[in-house]
Design an enzyme around this catalytic site. Structure first.
Site, PDB file in Angstrom:
ATOM      1  CE  LYS A 163      -3.803   4.930  -1.390  1.00 52.82           C
ATOM      2  NZ  LYS A 163      -4.822   5.371  -2.364  1.00 52.82           N
ATOM      3  CE1 TYR A 175      -3.943   2.197   0.778  1.00 54.99           C
ATOM      4  CE2 TYR A 175      -2.602   3.065   2.572  1.00 54.99           C
ATOM      5  CZ  TYR A 175      -3.735   3.141   1.771  1.00 54.99           C
ATOM      6  OH  TYR A 175      -4.633   4.157   1.959  1.00 54.99           O
TER       7      TYR A 175
END
Ligand code: NAP
Length: 247
Positions: free
Chosen positions: A159, A155
């Site tokens: 991101k 993640y």
């Protein structure tokens, strides 16, 4: 109203942060495309809420990883409201586990939705944003993309990938007068954070100078600024909305 008649497509906006953005922009006079993957009931509920507040909205099913589905959503948007002025890439998922245990499938799945979906939607709506008067691309990243977070290597990578993507698209879009920016929320009260144990949440809040989680409205208000003509000279930026977490 600052968004009067502007057409805004928000991915993953049946619930959570996307829903907050959809309702906020709808209340400011935008025509809203409420995109959902699986939350159909919530998407139609969001449309009703926006219409009840005097706005206009449609629900559009599309998995952001499915290019043809995203193209069909663009066509639906064009038939109803015309070309989009604003695209908010908000759809996102997590698949948390310590790196040594992380499978390639968990890595790919998180990349596919968070970055691959952003690629698909941005490319499919690119001409709309380029041609719009004050077109806007807004990518929802995360404080985790800046700071990293235990158990979120996939993640965090996706991101922070959005930062470089946004800065590059900002350069390319600038030639047509449109902008691209990122919003990096801190921990925000949605289903995504519901999954975090209370003990961990207490530790997170203890590290937030403003001493609370974000509400979806905190994020939506900043997106509203970036989506409006008020932000004409802001591009390629990452706006942190995290209660001071990195102070
Ligand atoms: P959430 O409550 O879990 O909602 C996720 C949303 O993404 C849902 O509307 C879901 O749609 C949609 N979605 C997931 N996969 C999709 C796909 N393949 N195609 C289309 N839509 C898809 O998450 P959230 O907290 O609102 O997060 C929204 C964004 O903010 C994400 O990008 C997240 O990474 C980011 N963010 C969240 C936080 C936080 O603390 N909550 C902090 C920083 C950044 P369906 O329900 O229809 O499947």
């Amino acid at each position: 109203m600052s968004m009067d008649g502007r057409t805004c497509v928000i991915t993953g906006s049946a619930r959570g942060i996307g829903r907050g953005i959809a309702e906020y922009l709808g209340a400011e006079g935008a025509n809203v495309v409420v995109n959902y993957r699986s939350s159909e009931g919530d998407a139609y509920d969001a449309v009703e809420t926006i219409e009840a507040a005097g706005g206009e909205a449609i629900a559009a099913q599309a998995d952001v990883t499915d290019r043809e589905g995203v193209e069909a959503m663009r066509d639906h948007c064009h038939e109803t409201f015309g070309p989009a002025d604003v695209l908010v890439n908000n759809a996102g998922i997590t698949a948390d586990t310590q790196f040594t245990e992380m499978t390639r499938e968990e890595w790919d799945r998180v990349m596919d939705v968070n970055l691959g979906g952003t690629f698909n939607c941005t490319q499919v709506f690119y001409d709309d944003i380029w041609n719009a008067d004050e077109g806007r691309l807004i990518n929802i990243s995360s404080v985790v993309g800046k700071q990293g977070n235990f158990g979120q290597a996939n993640y965090a990578a996706a991101k922070s990938g959005m930062f470089g993507f946004t800065r590059t698209i900002a350069l390319e879009l600038a030639q047509g007068g449109s902008t691209a920016n990122c919003v990096a929320p801190g921990f925000t009260r949605t289903d995504m954070v519901e999954a975090v144990p209370d003990k961990v949440l207490d530790r997170i809040v203890a590290g937030v100078p403003l001493a609370r989680l974000a509400e979806v409205e905190d994020i939506a208000a900043v997106v509203r600024f970036l989506a409006s003509e008020d932000s004409s000279y802001v591009t390629g930026e990452v706006i942190d909305v995290n209660g001071g977490m990195d102070l």
